[in-house]
Design a protein around this motif. Sequence first.
Motif, short mmCIF file in Angstrom:
data_model
loop_
_atom_site.label_atom_id
_atom_site.label_comp_id
_atom_site.label_asym_id
_atom_site.label_seq_id
_atom_site.Cartn_x
_atom_site.Cartn_y
_atom_site.Cartn_z
N LEU A 83 0.83 -1.22 0.00
CA LEU A 83 0.00 0.00 0.00
C LEU A 83 0.86 1.26 0.00
N LYS A 84 1.99 1.22 0.68
CA LYS A 84 2.89 2.37 0.71
C LYS A 84 3.39 2.70 -0.70
N GLU A 85 3.79 1.68 -1.45
CA GLU A 85 4.25 1.91 -2.82
C GLU A 85 3.12 2.45 -3.70
N LEU A 86 1.91 1.95 -3.47
CA LEU A 86 0.75 2.43 -4.24
C LEU A 86 0.46 3.90 -3.91
N PHE A 87 0.53 4.26 -2.62
CA PHE A 87 0.30 5.65 -2.22
C PHE A 87 1.37 6.58 -2.80
N ILE A 88 2.63 6.12 -2.80
CA ILE A 88 3.72 6.95 -3.32
C ILE A 88 3.50 7.24 -4.80
N GLN A 89 3.12 6.24 -5.57
CA GLN A 89 2.96 6.43 -7.01
C GLN A 89 1.73 7.27 -7.35
N ILE A 90 0.71 7.24 -6.49
CA ILE A 90 -0.54 7.97 -6.80
C ILE A 90 -0.49 9.41 -6.28
N PHE A 91 -0.09 9.60 -5.01
CA PHE A 91 -0.21 10.91 -4.38
C PHE A 91 1.00 11.81 -4.59
N SER A 92 2.15 11.27 -4.98
CA SER A 92 3.33 12.13 -5.17
C SER A 92 3.26 12.80 -6.54
N THR A 93 3.48 14.11 -6.57
CA THR A 93 3.46 14.86 -7.83
C THR A 93 4.79 14.66 -8.56
N PRO A 94 4.77 14.28 -9.85
CA PRO A 94 6.04 14.06 -10.57
C PRO A 94 6.86 15.35 -10.66
N GLN A 95 8.17 15.17 -10.65
CA GLN A 95 9.06 16.32 -10.74
C GLN A 95 9.00 16.91 -12.15
N TYR A 96 9.07 18.24 -12.23
CA TYR A 96 9.02 19.01 -13.47
C TYR A 96 7.69 18.82 -14.21
N HIS A 97 6.62 18.53 -13.49
CA HIS A 97 5.31 18.43 -14.15
C HIS A 97 4.88 19.81 -14.62
N PRO A 98 4.30 19.93 -15.83
CA PRO A 98 3.97 21.27 -16.36
C PRO A 98 3.03 22.07 -15.45
N LYS A 99 2.09 21.38 -14.78
CA LYS A 99 1.11 22.10 -13.96
C LYS A 99 1.56 22.26 -12.51
N SER A 100 2.73 21.74 -12.17
CA SER A 100 3.18 21.80 -10.78
C SER A 100 4.12 22.98 -10.56
N GLN A 101 4.26 23.34 -9.30
CA GLN A 101 5.19 24.40 -8.90
C GLN A 101 6.41 23.75 -8.23
N PRO A 102 7.61 24.23 -8.48
CA PRO A 102 8.81 23.58 -7.91
C PRO A 102 9.06 23.97 -6.46
N PHE A 103 8.04 23.86 -5.62
CA PHE A 103 8.19 24.18 -4.20
C PHE A 103 7.60 23.05 -3.38
N VAL A 104 8.10 22.87 -2.18
CA VAL A 104 7.58 21.87 -1.24
C VAL A 104 7.15 22.62 0.02
N ASP A 105 5.85 22.77 0.20
CA ASP A 105 5.37 23.54 1.35
C ASP A 105 4.27 22.82 2.12
N HIS A 106 3.97 21.57 1.78
CA HIS A 106 2.99 20.82 2.57
C HIS A 106 3.36 19.33 2.55
N VAL A 107 2.75 18.59 3.48
CA VAL A 107 3.10 17.18 3.66
C VAL A 107 1.82 16.36 3.85
N PHE A 108 1.76 15.21 3.15
CA PHE A 108 0.68 14.23 3.33
C PHE A 108 1.17 13.18 4.33
N THR A 109 0.38 12.95 5.38
CA THR A 109 0.75 11.94 6.37
C THR A 109 -0.23 10.78 6.31
N PHE A 110 0.33 9.56 6.37
CA PHE A 110 -0.45 8.32 6.40
C PHE A 110 -0.07 7.60 7.70
N THR A 111 -1.02 7.56 8.63
CA THR A 111 -0.77 6.97 9.95
C THR A 111 -1.68 5.76 10.14
N VAL A 112 -1.12 4.69 10.71
CA VAL A 112 -1.88 3.47 10.99
C VAL A 112 -2.26 3.47 12.46
#
Length: 347
Positions: A177-206
């Motif tokens: 599930l961790k690998e599935l979450f990483i591939q779905i929720f992580s924004t690809p680098q240099y995506h045309p619609k994305s901004q090159p900044f990191v200012d928030h974090v998604f947390t997955f807690t069990v």
Amino acid sequence: AAAKRKRDGPAARPKKRAKRAPSAPEPDAKAVPDGAGTGEYSIPPPVSQGKWKNKERVLIFSSRGINFRTRHLMQDLRTLMPHSKADTKMDRKDQLFVINEVCEMKNCNKCIFFEAKKKQDLYMWLSNTPQGPSAKFLVQNVHTLAELKMTGNCLRGSRPLLSFDPTFDKEPHYALLKELFIQIFSTPQYHPKSQPFVDHVFTFTVTDERIWFRNYQIIEEDASLVEIGPRFVLNLIKIFQGSFGGPTLYENPHYQSPNMHRRLIRLSVAAKFREKQQVKEVQKIKKKGSKVLIEEDPTEVVFETPAEEKPVEIQLVKPESKPIVKDKKKPRKIQRKKQKKLFRTEA
């Protein structure tokens, strides 16, 4: 002149000189003296220098019959994930395998599908299309961005950090599930619609055999976290080998369906009502039951001491009447009234 052009063929036009943007000097170039480059200017390089290589695209859509909260949650996920795509609602009659074809037409290789049942239960499918695997979750405790009104905020289109609980590395189904979450929720680098900044974090807690999703803003000053939203809880049901079906890889033994949960609540309420009815019936039987007469005990009279009887006196003579005492002040009042009348008549 026109005839000459036709005979000689199309005249060759002089080529335009290509304008070159001033760039940084090459390392082999000779150093220019300070006074020579006064008229030149330099353009700053772009913020993100690189190519968009990770072409992950996520299709986010739902089935018919969802409520307003699910629709807002779906819209919030689309705004948080710039690499996502939208589609129209899928009909309930269609099979889930049709989603693979929809993803292929939309040129997407990941999918988040919200499935509504009975207009009260919400299920989420996370799938890697078309090969698989896929996971089915029951979504609980949904709170959207508009509903929470948290103080946190982040740049639209910025790339998030993904934070996972240490439990995801201990068990194999959580690692998948961790690998599935990483591939779905992580924004690809240099995506045309994305901004090159990191200012928030998604947390997955069990916690409590469930996965809790939270979204936090990273404050620059002291790197503290402030919640943005949305928030929801994922209760894992099954993990399938294929996309939206196939052999079952893992089934959650702690999962309880919403129908069974509602049934147990109804049974507990019915048991309480039945218990009250039984108590009432027992009380009625006790009241209607014949009373058992206990025989008199002869020893009870031993300690009884009868009270002394007083003699009854009968009055044969009529009691004397009390003398009536007249009010001595009354004749004086009468005389005063008469004097007042006479004084009025004389006047």
